[in-house]
Motif scaffolding. Sequence first.
Motif, PDB file in Angstrom:
ATOM      1  N   ALA A  56       0.846  -1.192   0.000  1.00  0.00           N
ATOM      2  CA  ALA A  56       0.000   0.000   0.000  1.00  0.00           C
ATOM      3  C   ALA A  56       0.883   1.245   0.000  1.00  0.00           C
ATOM      4  O   ALA A  56       1.899   1.299   0.700  1.00  0.00           O
ATOM      5  CB  ALA A  56      -0.899   0.003   1.226  1.00  0.00           C
ATOM      6  N   THR A  57       0.528   2.229  -0.812  1.00  0.00           N
ATOM      7  CA  THR A  57       1.276   3.477  -0.914  1.00  0.00           C
ATOM      8  C   THR A  57       0.341   4.657  -0.675  1.00  0.00           C
ATOM      9  O   THR A  57      -0.863   4.468  -0.420  1.00  0.00           O
ATOM     10  CB  THR A  57       1.917   3.618  -2.306  1.00  0.00           C
ATOM     11  N   LEU A  58       0.876   5.862  -0.806  1.00  0.00           N
ATOM     12  CA  LEU A  58       0.036   7.046  -0.649  1.00  0.00           C
ATOM     13  C   LEU A  58      -1.097   7.056  -1.673  1.00  0.00           C
ATOM     14  O   LEU A  58      -2.198   7.533  -1.381  1.00  0.00           O
ATOM     15  CB  LEU A  58       0.889   8.317  -0.798  1.00  0.00           C
ATOM     16  N   TYR A  59      -0.836   6.521  -2.834  1.00  0.00           N
ATOM     17  CA  TYR A  59      -1.868   6.428  -3.879  1.00  0.00           C
ATOM     18  C   TYR A  59      -3.097   5.682  -3.351  1.00  0.00           C
ATOM     19  O   TYR A  59      -4.228   6.133  -3.520  1.00  0.00           O
ATOM     20  CB  TYR A  59      -1.289   5.705  -5.093  1.00  0.00           C
ATOM     21  N   ASP A  60      -2.872   4.578  -2.675  1.00  0.00           N
ATOM     22  CA  ASP A  60      -3.983   3.781  -2.149  1.00  0.00           C
ATOM     23  C   ASP A  60      -4.732   4.530  -1.048  1.00  0.00           C
ATOM     24  O   ASP A  60      -5.961   4.448  -0.952  1.00  0.00           O
ATOM     25  CB  ASP A  60      -3.460   2.448  -1.605  1.00  0.00           C
ATOM     26  N   VAL A  61      -3.988   5.272  -0.225  1.00  0.00           N
ATOM     27  CA  VAL A  61      -4.614   6.026   0.864  1.00  0.00           C
ATOM     28  C   VAL A  61      -5.529   7.113   0.313  1.00  0.00           C
ATOM     29  O   VAL A  61      -6.641   7.324   0.815  1.00  0.00           O
ATOM     30  CB  VAL A  61      -3.530   6.664   1.775  1.00  0.00           C
ATOM     31  N   ILE A  62      -5.072   7.807  -0.734  1.00  0.00           N
ATOM     32  CA  ILE A  62      -5.831   8.932  -1.280  1.00  0.00           C
ATOM     33  C   ILE A  62      -6.921   8.492  -2.259  1.00  0.00           C
ATOM     34  O   ILE A  62      -8.012   9.058  -2.289  1.00  0.00           O
ATOM     35  CB  ILE A  62      -4.877   9.947  -1.955  1.00  0.00           C
ATOM     36  N   ILE A  63      -6.629   7.467  -3.046  1.00  0.00           N
ATOM     37  CA  ILE A  63      -7.551   7.081  -4.122  1.00  0.00           C
ATOM     38  C   ILE A  63      -8.553   6.011  -3.705  1.00  0.00           C
ATOM     39  O   ILE A  63      -9.678   5.973  -4.190  1.00  0.00           O
ATOM     40  CB  ILE A  63      -6.764   6.588  -5.356  1.00  0.00           C
ATOM     41  N   ASP A  64      -8.165   5.140  -2.793  1.00  0.00           N
ATOM     42  CA  ASP A  64      -9.030   4.020  -2.414  1.00  0.00           C
ATOM     43  C   ASP A  64     -10.404   4.516  -1.971  1.00  0.00           C
ATOM     44  O   ASP A  64     -10.526   5.277  -1.011  1.00  0.00           O
ATOM     45  CB  ASP A  64      -8.372   3.221  -1.272  1.00  0.00           C
ATOM     46  N   PHE A 103     -10.350  16.556  -1.957  1.00  0.00           N
ATOM     47  CA  PHE A 103      -9.288  17.409  -1.422  1.00  0.00           C
ATOM     48  C   PHE A 103      -8.957  17.077   0.030  1.00  0.00           C
ATOM     49  O   PHE A 103      -7.941  17.532   0.550  1.00  0.00           O
ATOM     50  CB  PHE A 103      -9.705  18.879  -1.511  1.00  0.00           C
ATOM     51  N   TYR A 104      -9.823  16.285   0.679  1.00  0.00           N
ATOM     52  CA  TYR A 104      -9.682  16.044   2.115  1.00  0.00           C
ATOM     53  C   TYR A 104      -9.232  14.620   2.450  1.00  0.00           C
ATOM     54  O   TYR A 104      -9.201  14.238   3.614  1.00  0.00           O
ATOM     55  CB  TYR A 104     -11.020  16.321   2.815  1.00  0.00           C
ATOM     56  N   ARG A 105      -8.863  13.853   1.434  1.00  0.00           N
ATOM     57  CA  ARG A 105      -8.525  12.446   1.668  1.00  0.00           C
ATOM     58  C   ARG A 105      -7.341  12.295   2.634  1.00  0.00           C
ATOM     59  O   ARG A 105      -7.368  11.456   3.539  1.00  0.00           O
ATOM     60  CB  ARG A 105      -8.209  11.755   0.338  1.00  0.00           C
ATOM     61  N   LEU A 106      -6.287  13.102   2.426  1.00  0.00           N
ATOM     62  CA  LEU A 106      -5.110  12.960   3.288  1.00  0.00           C
ATOM     63  C   LEU A 106      -5.401  13.461   4.699  1.00  0.00           C
ATOM     64  O   LEU A 106      -4.983  12.840   5.681  1.00  0.00           O
ATOM     65  CB  LEU A 106      -3.917  13.714   2.693  1.00  0.00           C
ATOM     66  N   LYS A 107      -6.119  14.551   4.828  1.00  0.00           N
ATOM     67  CA  LYS A 107      -6.475  15.058   6.159  1.00  0.00           C
ATOM     68  C   LYS A 107      -7.276  14.021   6.928  1.00  0.00           C
ATOM     69  O   LYS A 107      -7.012  13.771   8.111  1.00  0.00           O
ATOM     70  CB  LYS A 107      -7.268  16.360   6.049  1.00  0.00           C
ATOM     71  N   ASP A 108      -8.261  13.421   6.268  1.00  0.00           N
ATOM     72  CA  ASP A 108      -9.062  12.392   6.927  1.00  0.00           C
ATOM     73  C   ASP A 108      -8.182  11.239   7.390  1.00  0.00           C
ATOM     74  O   ASP A 108      -8.368  10.701   8.490  1.00  0.00           O
ATOM     75  CB  ASP A 108     -10.142  11.868   5.968  1.00  0.00           C
ATOM     76  N   ALA A 109      -7.218  10.872   6.549  1.00  0.00           N
ATOM     77  CA  ALA A 109      -6.326   9.760   6.892  1.00  0.00           C
ATOM     78  C   ALA A 109      -5.457  10.113   8.100  1.00  0.00           C
ATOM     79  O   ALA A 109      -5.294   9.302   9.024  1.00  0.00           O
ATOM     80  CB  ALA A 109      -5.453   9.404   5.693  1.00  0.00           C
ATOM     81  N   LEU A 110      -4.909  11.332   8.120  1.00  0.00           N
ATOM     82  CA  LEU A 110      -4.022  11.733   9.208  1.00  0.00           C
ATOM     83  C   LEU A 110      -4.783  11.977  10.502  1.00  0.00           C
ATOM     84  O   LEU A 110      -4.232  11.781  11.589  1.00  0.00           O
ATOM     85  CB  LEU A 110      -3.231  12.982   8.812  1.00  0.00           C
ATOM     86  N   ASP A 111      -6.044  12.388  10.391  1.00  0.00           N
ATOM     87  CA  ASP A 111      -6.846  12.599  11.602  1.00  0.00           C
ATOM     88  C   ASP A 111      -7.030  11.304  12.391  1.00  0.00           C
ATOM     89  O   ASP A 111      -7.271  11.338  13.608  1.00  0.00           O
ATOM     90  CB  ASP A 111      -8.223  13.175  11.233  1.00  0.00           C
ATOM     91  N   ILE A 130      -3.087  16.752  -5.308  1.00  0.00           N
ATOM     92  CA  ILE A 130      -2.281  16.128  -4.260  1.00  0.00           C
ATOM     93  C   ILE A 130      -1.688  17.197  -3.352  1.00  0.00           C
ATOM     94  O   ILE A 130      -1.671  17.062  -2.122  1.00  0.00           O
ATOM     95  CB  ILE A 130      -1.164  15.251  -4.861  1.00  0.00           C
ATOM     96  N   LEU A 131      -1.199  18.295  -3.947  1.00  0.00           N
ATOM     97  CA  LEU A 131      -0.677  19.391  -3.127  1.00  0.00           C
ATOM     98  C   LEU A 131      -1.788  19.976  -2.258  1.00  0.00           C
ATOM     99  O   LEU A 131      -1.575  20.268  -1.080  1.00  0.00           O
ATOM    100  CB  LEU A 131      -0.054  20.478  -3.993  1.00  0.00           C
ATOM    101  N   TYR A 132      -2.973  20.156  -2.824  1.00  0.00           N
ATOM    102  CA  TYR A 132      -4.100  20.659  -2.027  1.00  0.00           C
ATOM    103  C   TYR A 132      -4.388  19.720  -0.855  1.00  0.00           C
ATOM    104  O   TYR A 132      -4.659  20.175   0.257  1.00  0.00           O
ATOM    105  CB  TYR A 132      -5.343  20.818  -2.902  1.00  0.00           C
ATOM    106  N   ASN A 133      -4.347  18.423  -1.093  1.00  0.00           N
ATOM    107  CA  ASN A 133      -4.524  17.453  -0.010  1.00  0.00           C
ATOM    108  C   ASN A 133      -3.495  17.686   1.093  1.00  0.00           C
ATOM    109  O   ASN A 133      -3.821  17.661   2.281  1.00  0.00           O
ATOM    110  CB  ASN A 133      -4.387  16.025  -0.550  1.00  0.00           C
ATOM    111  N   CYS A 134      -2.246  17.914   0.680  1.00  0.00           N
ATOM    112  CA  CYS A 134      -1.163  18.118   1.643  1.00  0.00           C
ATOM    113  C   CYS A 134      -1.357  19.406   2.435  1.00  0.00           C
ATOM    114  O   CYS A 134      -1.193  19.419   3.662  1.00  0.00           O
ATOM    115  CB  CYS A 134       0.183  18.146   0.923  1.00  0.00           C
ATOM    116  N   LEU A 135      -1.734  20.490   1.752  1.00  0.00           N
ATOM    117  CA  LEU A 135      -1.915  21.780   2.422  1.00  0.00           C
ATOM    118  C   LEU A 135      -3.111  21.764   3.370  1.00  0.00           C
ATOM    119  O   LEU A 135      -3.067  22.356   4.455  1.00  0.00           O
ATOM    120  CB  LEU A 135      -2.085  22.892   1.386  1.00  0.00           C
TER     121      LEU A 135
END
Length: 253
Positions: A56-64, A103-111, A130-135
């Motif tokens: 599993a990579t960041l791709y799977d975290v954001i896209i899954d 835009f919120y996939r990474l935030k949700d994951a990190l929360d 992806i940058l928006y997800n990071c910011l």
Amino acid sequence: MATVFVVANQKGGIGKSTTATNLAGILGKKAKTLLIDADPQGNSTSTYEAKVEDVATLYDVIIDSDKLPIKEAIQHTENGDIVASDPLLVKAEKMLDGDVEGFYRLKDALDALDDYKYIVIDTAPSLNIILYNCLIAADKVIIPVTADSYAMQGIQQLYDTIMAVKRRQNRDLTIAGLLLVRYSGRSNLERETRENIEASAKEMNTRLFKTVIRECVKTKEAQEQKKLLIDYAPKCNTCLDYIDFSQELLKVK
């Protein structure tokens, strides 16, 4: 909750990955730290010798669509913990098009991640989803710059993007500062450019870090050996500068 640092600049080849990996390595000596590689080129992933295939990579975290827990994508390497990049990240723009939560996939994951004190995110030199997800997931942005005539190229657009995210999606987002990298200070041009960068930083209501990062051959040697400077050459100029920078960064409010 972890403090999330994003290393970003639209300009490529200026040492974002070097800054991200060394910062994560140094912070990792103080507290539990996670590095996230959000650049499809995967330089940080390569330095950490993390796997990309059959994991599993960041791709799977954001896209899954089922929202894969980020814990399942964390790899524990000799250099530290990392969520690896994936060349498939270049497809994210089209795949998340029309997804209001994209835009919120990474935030949700990190929360949902509560066992790290620091998270450092390496980004690609582009303004994409992806940058928006990071910011949106971040607390502070670090902008590496070089002391050349093109130093501030694209910075204004990045600043505008950061401010737009701050207004609409992440009110707590701040620019920690601009970090001068690959600096010698021996030429008049470098010194003049440094003054111009400092003035630009003030216009952005941020700072140019007092610490500057010098270059040394040990940096490339460490990258070739897939080692972090803090382990490979802890007393070289570049590593000492990154140690000073990390201390200065942690004092920024």
